[in-house]
Design a protein around this motif. Structure first.
Motif, PDB file in Angstrom:
ATOM      1  N   ARG A  18      39.918  39.995  39.305  1.00  0.00           N
ATOM      2  CA  ARG A  18      40.485  39.793  37.902  1.00  0.00           C
ATOM      3  C   ARG A  18      38.857  39.999  37.207  1.00  0.00           C
ATOM      4  NH1 ARG A  18      42.117  34.107  35.120  1.00  0.00           N
ATOM      5  NH2 ARG A  18      41.767  34.825  32.945  1.00  0.00           N
ATOM      6  N   LEU A  19      38.944  40.982  35.919  1.00  0.00           N
ATOM      7  CA  LEU A  19      37.885  41.044  35.229  1.00  0.00           C
ATOM      8  C   LEU A  19      37.727  39.749  34.141  1.00  0.00           C
ATOM      9  CD1 LEU A  19      35.648  42.771  33.833  1.00  0.00           C
ATOM     10  CD2 LEU A  19      37.690  43.371  31.951  1.00  0.00           C
ATOM     11  N   ALA A  23      30.173  38.478  31.049  1.00  0.00           N
ATOM     12  CA  ALA A  23      29.519  39.488  31.782  1.00  0.00           C
ATOM     13  C   ALA A  23      28.122  39.143  32.211  1.00  0.00           C
ATOM     14  CB  ALA A  23      28.811  40.556  30.659  1.00  0.00           C
ATOM     15  N   PRO A  29      29.871  43.990  34.093  1.00  0.00           N
ATOM     16  CA  PRO A  29      31.285  43.236  33.877  1.00  0.00           C
ATOM     17  C   PRO A  29      31.370  42.096  35.201  1.00  0.00           C
ATOM     18  CG  PRO A  29      31.888  45.306  34.735  1.00  0.00           C
ATOM     19  CD  PRO A  29      30.504  45.322  34.215  1.00  0.00           C
ATOM     20  N   CYS A  30      32.158  41.161  35.106  1.00  0.00           N
ATOM     21  CA  CYS A  30      32.167  40.169  36.415  1.00  0.00           C
ATOM     22  C   CYS A  30      33.522  40.158  36.555  1.00  0.00           C
ATOM     23  CB  CYS A  30      31.824  38.746  35.811  1.00  0.00           C
ATOM     24  SG  CYS A  30      30.196  38.430  35.677  1.00  0.00           S
ATOM     25  N   TYR A  31      33.696  39.930  37.978  1.00  0.00           N
ATOM     26  CA  TYR A  31      35.022  40.192  38.736  1.00  0.00           C
ATOM     27  C   TYR A  31      35.273  38.767  39.583  1.00  0.00           C
ATOM     28  CZ  TYR A  31      35.677  44.922  36.902  1.00  0.00           C
ATOM     29  OH  TYR A  31      35.787  45.994  36.377  1.00  0.00           O
ATOM     30  N   ARG A  94      38.403  42.930  25.964  1.00  0.00           N
ATOM     31  CA  ARG A  94      38.333  42.608  27.298  1.00  0.00           C
ATOM     32  C   ARG A  94      39.612  41.676  27.846  1.00  0.00           C
ATOM     33  NH1 ARG A  94      33.387  42.480  29.212  1.00  0.00           N
ATOM     34  NH2 ARG A  94      33.021  41.588  31.489  1.00  0.00           N
ATOM     35  N   ASP A  97      42.070  44.221  28.549  1.00  0.00           N
ATOM     36  CA  ASP A  97      41.909  44.840  29.759  1.00  0.00           C
ATOM     37  C   ASP A  97      42.022  44.023  30.976  1.00  0.00           C
ATOM     38  OD1 ASP A  97      41.097  47.020  31.387  1.00  0.00           O
ATOM     39  OD2 ASP A  97      38.821  46.552  31.164  1.00  0.00           O
ATOM     40  N   SER A  98      41.548  42.841  31.005  1.00  0.00           N
ATOM     41  CA  SER A  98      41.811  41.968  32.077  1.00  0.00           C
ATOM     42  C   SER A  98      43.408  41.908  32.413  1.00  0.00           C
ATOM     43  CB  SER A  98      41.091  40.731  31.846  1.00  0.00           C
ATOM     44  OG  SER A  98      41.335  39.887  32.877  1.00  0.00           O
ATOM     45  N   GLN A 101      45.124  44.931  33.728  1.00  0.00           N
ATOM     46  CA  GLN A 101      44.802  45.246  35.294  1.00  0.00           C
ATOM     47  C   GLN A 101      45.617  44.205  36.072  1.00  0.00           C
ATOM     48  OE1 GLN A 101      40.598  44.823  35.837  1.00  0.00           O
ATOM     49  NE2 GLN A 101      40.230  46.326  34.296  1.00  0.00           N
TER      50      GLN A 101
END
Length: 116
Positions: A18-19, A23, A29-31, A94, A97-98, A101
């Protein structure tokens, strides 16, 4: 007003990293590898809600400043507003986008529906 994370349609979410809504110090980016539960997933949900709420408040403020008869902002105030709106838009993109996904594709939805 209490903020809550937006629930996913039918409670379905794709598996995989998961995004996160933050950051690294370098801006990368951190996942998070998660099933959607747990402390960090809940923290990310809450931060996303705060980001979206702040964006909505900034948009309301910006609209109010354009209402006829209101005080005209100085160049410094306009720059501050533009910077904050840019930050809010970046955060909202963001989040989108997260969440995008994590949505299931049509094939995955059919498979998930068969498992129920």
């Amino acid at each position: 007003m209490a903020e809550q994370a937006t629930p996913w349609p039918n409670g379905l979410a794709a598996q995989g990293p998961r995004l996160l809504p933050w950051a690294t110090a370098e801006g990368k980016p951190c996942y998070l590898s998660t099933d959607g539960r747990g402390y960090l997933a809940t923290l990310a949900d809450n931060i996303e809600s705060v980001q979206l709420g702040m964006g909505a408040e900034l948009l309301e403020y910006a609209r109010d400043t354009m209402t006829p008869g209101t005080k005209i902002l100085t160049a410094t105030e306009n720059r501050w507003l533009a910077c904050r709106l840019s930050e809010a838009l970046s955060g909202a993109l963001r989040v989108a986008d997260s969440r995008g996904q994590r949505l299931l594709g049509p094939e995955e939805e059919e498979e998930a529906g068969e498992d129920v």
